[in-house]
Write an enzyme that holds these catalytic residues in place. Structure first.
Site, PDB file in Angstrom:
ATOM      1  N   ALA A  27       3.256  12.110  -9.631  1.00 36.14           N
ATOM      2  CA  ALA A  27       2.503  13.352  -9.829  1.00 36.14           C
ATOM      3  C   ALA A  27       3.097  14.175 -10.963  1.00 36.14           C
ATOM      4  O   ALA A  27       2.365  14.664 -11.843  1.00 36.14           O
ATOM      5  CB  ALA A  27       2.474  14.160  -8.538  1.00 36.14           C
ATOM      6  N   ASN A  54      10.654   9.312  -4.979  1.00 35.37           N
ATOM      7  CA  ASN A  54      10.232   8.220  -4.106  1.00 35.37           C
ATOM      8  C   ASN A  54       9.336   7.222  -4.827  1.00 35.37           C
ATOM      9  O   ASN A  54       9.159   6.093  -4.362  1.00 35.37           O
ATOM     10  CB  ASN A  54       9.474   8.763  -2.893  1.00 35.37           C
ATOM     11  CG  ASN A  54      10.405   9.265  -1.812  1.00 35.37           C
ATOM     12  OD1 ASN A  54      11.498   8.753  -1.626  1.00 35.37           O
ATOM     13  ND2 ASN A  54       9.970  10.278  -1.090  1.00 35.37           N
ATOM     14  N   GLY A  60       4.147  -0.184  -6.077  1.00 36.56           N
ATOM     15  CA  GLY A  60       3.320  -0.416  -7.262  1.00 36.56           C
ATOM     16  C   GLY A  60       1.890  -0.755  -6.928  1.00 36.56           C
ATOM     17  O   GLY A  60       1.259  -1.559  -7.611  1.00 36.56           O
ATOM     18  N   ARG A 307      -1.757   2.591   9.634  1.00 33.18           N
ATOM     19  CA  ARG A 307      -0.322   2.740   9.914  1.00 33.18           C
ATOM     20  C   ARG A 307      -0.066   3.459  11.232  1.00 33.18           C
ATOM     21  O   ARG A 307       0.887   3.144  11.943  1.00 33.18           O
ATOM     22  CB  ARG A 307       0.341   3.469   8.752  1.00 33.18           C
ATOM     23  CG  ARG A 307       0.356   2.627   7.486  1.00 33.18           C
ATOM     24  CD  ARG A 307       0.898   3.367   6.292  1.00 33.18           C
ATOM     25  NE  ARG A 307       0.995   2.474   5.141  1.00 33.18           N
ATOM     26  CZ  ARG A 307       1.478   2.826   3.958  1.00 33.18           C
ATOM     27  NH1 ARG A 307       1.904   4.066   3.762  1.00 33.18           N
ATOM     28  NH2 ARG A 307       1.534   1.962   2.969  1.00 33.18           N
ATOM     29  N   GLU A 440       2.614  14.554  -2.822  1.00 33.32           N
ATOM     30  CA  GLU A 440       2.982  14.673  -1.413  1.00 33.32           C
ATOM     31  C   GLU A 440       3.399  16.078  -1.017  1.00 33.32           C
ATOM     32  O   GLU A 440       3.463  16.391   0.171  1.00 33.32           O
ATOM     33  CB  GLU A 440       4.099  13.678  -1.078  1.00 33.32           C
ATOM     34  CG  GLU A 440       4.284  13.440   0.409  1.00 33.32           C
ATOM     35  CD  GLU A 440       5.368  12.428   0.725  1.00 33.32           C
ATOM     36  OE1 GLU A 440       5.800  12.386   1.893  1.00 33.32           O
ATOM     37  OE2 GLU A 440       5.794  11.693  -0.195  1.00 33.32           O
TER      38      GLU A 440
END
Length: 486
Positions: A27, A54, A60, A307, A440
């Site tokens: 970002a 991170n 990728g 998840r 994030e």
């Protein structure tokens, strides 16, 4: 200008830029690059000694609708389908305006990484858990460094961008709007090598500092059960100070208690770990493998569920479970020399060896594998509804490979509330003038749970939006964005 200054014990200097970007991951680099391309003077800071955050630990992978890869493979996809997938995973807590903006630009975002930085992606699409169709592109080495390093290389040669590591954001510098009495962000106070700097930002500040998965005290406030005993995949710089300082100036938080566990991590390694990462396609997304409860020697979950579903199913077992594939599935491993992944990764020359390693019943385990292989032959998983690709193969070729799994804190879905222009919103419902955010550190895009490969898209998409908009922002006019195409 009235500023929020305190008595300083360190030397203080003042500098002036157009925009300051906090954070050097996907970002932050995307934001800095776009603002600099529009001719703005950009200061890019990171508190850690090395850039990338991170993002360098990322696999990728980036989700996109309408790629040539999908067209070549005959995969039918749409913005609405991906949006629905994310809403399903996020239990409809996702903010629709942010989803629409991000997904509608997804392939353009991937193309931008290719044309601007020369990033290359593999031809084969990955089927990530929770996605209805294969739509995830993977870089050649399945590493976030495949994206971060080219970005850094190009940005470091831009004369109007200055990257400073070991530089810590301390707090915002505010000024009062004489017309409406609202506080506006005029800059930031940072510290570096014992020197405090007041950085005045003529255009604005972009927050791209990431989540707080490694911040145990802050994390534990949001989810009390995610305390010291719950490991994290994140690097140690994933902490909450930027969010906390933003809350002090009345930035609106959203869904801070929605913290994701990674279901593909191993208790036999610290942090993210090497074996699950290196076997991401086979043992993490489980396209070519199965997950077994060692107590029952049976499957218990859809290996391609989202998840949250997989993490909760594993936690319900109350003990680590076993993920396994065969030698055919292991061909997709990033690490071709699988001995390098030992001892976390185990190799087995028979089903009996697998059973002995984990205390399973060899007869039941064989029945479980045979039943799964029959499902592969039929092209339908009647037990758990796992999506079986046309090229799915049965588990028959030895050696088999296995890893123990136990979830770790991986991603924070919650953060600061932004609008679709990446402006940080005040608790009273208006944009905080001069403050933008992406990645994030923000919330709302992913809702209750994030789908794999959507974070990369989120970071780059809104990083670009923030960078373009801070460059064209006119502080002298109320909320004036020049609507540069994003």
């Amino acid at each position: 200008m009235s500023t929020n200054t305190n008595n300083e014990t360190m030397q203080t200097v003042t500098r002036r830029v157009d925009a300051a970007v906090i954070g050097s991951g996907f970002a932050g680099l995307s934001a800095a690059y776009e603002a600099a391309k529009l001719g703005k003077r950009v200061l890019l800071i990171d508190k850690m000694p090395n850039p990338g955050g991170n993002s360098v630990m990322n696999a990728g992978q980036i989700a996109a609708v309408g790629s040539p890869n999908q067209e070549k493979a005959g995969i039918k996809d749409s913005v609405e389908l991906m949006k629905q997938d994310m809403l399903d995973a996020g239990v409809s807590l996702n903010h629709p305006n942010l989803l629409e903006k991000m997904i509608s630009q997804s392939w353009d975002t991937v193309k931008w990484t290719m044309t601007e930085f020369g990033i290359q992606y593999r031809d084969r699409l990955t089927q990530m858990g929770g996605h209805s169709v294969p739509r995830t592109l993977s870089t050649m080495n399945h590493s976030g460094r495949d994206i971060i390093d080219p970005m850094l290389s190009k940005i470091q040669y831009m004369p109007n961008v200055k990257l400073e590591m070991n530089t810590k954001f301390e707090r915002f510098i505010l000024e009062k709007n004489d017309e409406n009495g609202q506080d506006e962000v005029a800059g930031i106070k940072v510290s570096h090598n014992g020197v405090t700097q007041d950085v005045i930002c003529d255009k604005g500040v972009i927050l791209a500092s990431g989540g707080f998965s490694a911040d145990i005290p802050f994390r534990k406030i949001q989810v009390p059960t995610f305390g010291e005993k719950v490991m994290s995949t994140n690097q140690p710089g994933a902490t909450a100070e930027v969010i906390k300082e933003s809350l002090k100036i009345s930035a609106l938080p959203v869904q801070l208690s929605h913290i994701q566990l990674g279901p593909w991590t191993s208790p036999d390694e610290s942090g993210f770990g090497l074996a699950p990462y290196s076997l991401l396609i086979t043992l993490c997304t489980h396209t070519d493998g199965i997950i077994i409860d060692p107590d029952t020697s049976t499957r218990f979950v859809n290996e391609l569920g989202n998840r949250y579903e997989r993490s909760m199913a594993i936690l319900k077992m109350g003990h680590p479970v076993v993920c396994m594939t065969d030698s055919e599935g292991a061909k997709h491993s990033l690490e071709k020399d699988l001995t390098k992944l030992e001892p976390t990764l185990k190799a087995h020359n028979s089903i009996e060896e697998v059973a002995e390693e984990y205390g399973m019943d060899p007869i039941v385990l064989r029945e479980t594998i045979d039943k799964y292989n029959a499902s592969v032959a039929m092209g339908e998983d009647e037990d758990f509804g796992k999506l079986l690709r046309e090229d799915a193969a049965p588990l028959v070729k030895f050696p088999f490979y296995s890893v123990r799994l136990w979830p770790k804190v991986h991603h924070c879905m919650g953060g600061l509330h932004i609008n679709s222009d990446a402006q940080v919103m005040h608790v009273d419902g208006y944009p905080i003038k001069g403050l933008f955010a992406a990645g994030e550190v923000t919330g709302g895009v992913h809702g209750g749970d994030r789908l794999g490969s959507c974070a990369t898209l989120d970071c780059i998409s809104f990083g670009r939006i923030a960078g373009k908009n801070v460059a064209t922002f006119n502080k002298k006019k109320e909320g004036d964005l020049h609507n540069v195409a994003t």
